[in-house]
Design a protein around this motif. Structure first.
Motif: not given
Length: 476
Positions: A417-419, A445-453, A467-476
């Motif tokens: 919810x934070x920018x 949800x994973x959809x929220x992560x995928x849709x966040x540019x 069934x279990x997944x870990x995703x690592x993202x970096x904030x651009x």
């Protein structure tokens, strides 16, 4: 008639058995590849482990302040240290129960360390940072003090139980009730000792004299409406909780109390410590069982996932009841040395081996922990330690070896919810999302992560079952 052991011989047997069990359990936990509980157990461990670095954690209400205080010297040595604390508590509990059993004139009281430490669920929780074992230890100490007629000491110990587990709200009233029966009214005010001490200490930090009340979780808030189950959930899981052999002896002990309760009510008999045995031992057993049963099966009542670990709080009382059952069982053959010895050996042996037949043994990493450990190892290899990390998995700080309470380095919350980027999510910070905590508890949800540019996917780790997944993202 079979000659009974002398008191000195029984104590030698007890302490020899306790020392042997201590060494054996240390060997077991030292060889364990994983902790039994990677959720609440790890959270309690982290609170205890880092309470010396962040003293405010000593007043952490969810963490249970008295448990945190007592366990913190051990947890400084890591999870193994915390597990040693659990072993010490288990053996101390066994000694307290032994003292109670001698007051009740029960034979074979020296077997209680086996009856307690090798009950399947108790054995499992030893390998964790959960609060149940310590709660049972303090409770049984308080009960022992009642048997010793040291009512003020019993009251002070009981007053600390609410700062270990919420089961105190059904066990402390039983202690107050026995005070009234024995006309020990002067001891009643001391049941407020823990509340007064912690209220005073916390008032300096929180600027609130009633912080204990104000910060309490809503006891009647139903947090898991979808997890409600059936009334006989726990009795049906007797093999996982008590084991078949102890359960059989437990039934014998329960038959005993039903008969003697009838005698107390109808014939007005109250010999020796009969009232204490019925109210404090049997009463605590049924009170803890009832509160967790009702909170699991009744909609709108309390928070309970029906976990078997909740039953650990009543295991010492169950062991005493089972010992009573053993004494009843061998009563018809007590003149026959061979049969008596054979029955004692058979039951003790089956109780001893019962935890090693459970699904959790040997203790090993499950699929979630394996994937989380792999992800943490990858992050270390990529030198991501310099970035601020947001995560959801409880076990992540353990594998990544990071202080979960150091907000400059890590935050256990992914709030989309934070920018992005922002002061909350600075540029270059890293998100460690997983399908369990991130998706369910965090509601991301994973959809929220995928849709966040503003997020760049660095790596994905998937378990063997998919069934279990870990995703690592970096904030651009």
């Amino acid at each position: 008639m079979v000659k009974t052991f002398s008191e000195k011989s029984e104590r030698i047997l007890l302490f020899s058995l306790m020392i042997s069990i201590f060494l054996f359990l240390v060997y077991i936990i030292n060889g364990a590849k994983a902790t039994y509980d990677s959720g609440d157990g790890l959270t309690h461990y982290f609170i205890s482990r880092y309470s010396w670095k962040h003293p405010e954690l000593l007043l952490h209400h969810w963490g249970k302040p008295f448990f945190t205080l007592a366990s913190s010297p051990f947890s400084q040595f890591g999870l193994v240290g915390m597990n040693v604390f659990q072993i010490v508590c288990g053996l101390a509990t066994s000694f307290f129960c032994f003292q109670i059993a001698k007051k009740l004139e029960l034979r074979f009281a020296w077997l209680l360390p086996i009856f307690i430490c090798f009950t399947p669920i108790y054995f499992a929780v030893i390998n964790s940072g959960l609060t149940e074992i310590f709660f049972a230890c303090v409770l049984v100490f308080s009960i022992w003090m009642v048997f010793e007629k040291r009512f003020v000491v019993a009251a002070i110990a009981a007053s600390l139980l609410p700062f270990v587990r919420v089961d105190a709200y059904v066990t402390v009233p039983l202690i107050a009730f026995i005070f009234c029966i024995r006309k020990q009214f002067a001891a009643l005010p001391f049941l407020l000792t823990g509340f007064i001490i912690y209220s005073i200490i916390g008032s300096f930090y929180f600027s609130d004299s009633f912080w204990v009340i104000h910060q309490s979780q809503n006891f009647f808030d139903e947090g898991y409406p979808g997890m409600k189950g059936e009334l006989f959930h726990y009795p049906k899981m007797y093999k996982e909780i008590w084991g078949a052999s102890l359960s059989l002896l437990l039934v014998g002990g329960l038959i005993y109390v039903m008969y003697n309760s009838y005698s107390v009510l109808v014939n007005k008999t109250n010999k020796g410590f009969l009232a204490e045995e019925i109210i404090l031992i049997y009463g605590s057993f049924f009170a803890c069982l009832l509160i967790h049963t009702l909170s699991y099966c009744l909609p709108g009542v309390l928070n309970n996932l029906g976990m078997t670990r909740y039953m650990v709080t009543l295991i010492p009382c169950a062991a005493l009841i089972a010992l009573r059952g053993l004494n009843i069982l061998i009563s018809p053959v007590k003149k026959n040395l061979f049969l008596t010895t054979a029955l004692v050996i058979i039951f003790s042996a089956f109780i001893f081996i019962s935890p090693f037949k459970q699904s959790y043994y040997p203790f090993r990493l499950d699929d979630e922990q394996l994937v989380t450990k792999e992800a943490a190892g990858w992050m270390k290899s990529k030198n991501i330690a310099n970035s601020k990390i947001y995560y959801s998995s409880v076990s992540f700080p353990l594998f990544y070896e990071i202080d979960p309470f150091d907000n400059k380095k890590a935050i256990v919350n992914i709030n989309l919810d934070e920018p992005l980027p922002s002061s909350y999510f600075p540029q270059g910070s890293v998100m460690v999302w997983d399908t369990h905590y991130g998706s369910n508890e965090g509601r991301v949800t994973v959809e929220k992560l995928k849709n966040n540019k503003s997020l760049q996917l660095l790596q994905t780790f998937v378990g063997n079952n998919g069934k279990f997944e870990v995703r690592i993202y970096k904030v651009k």
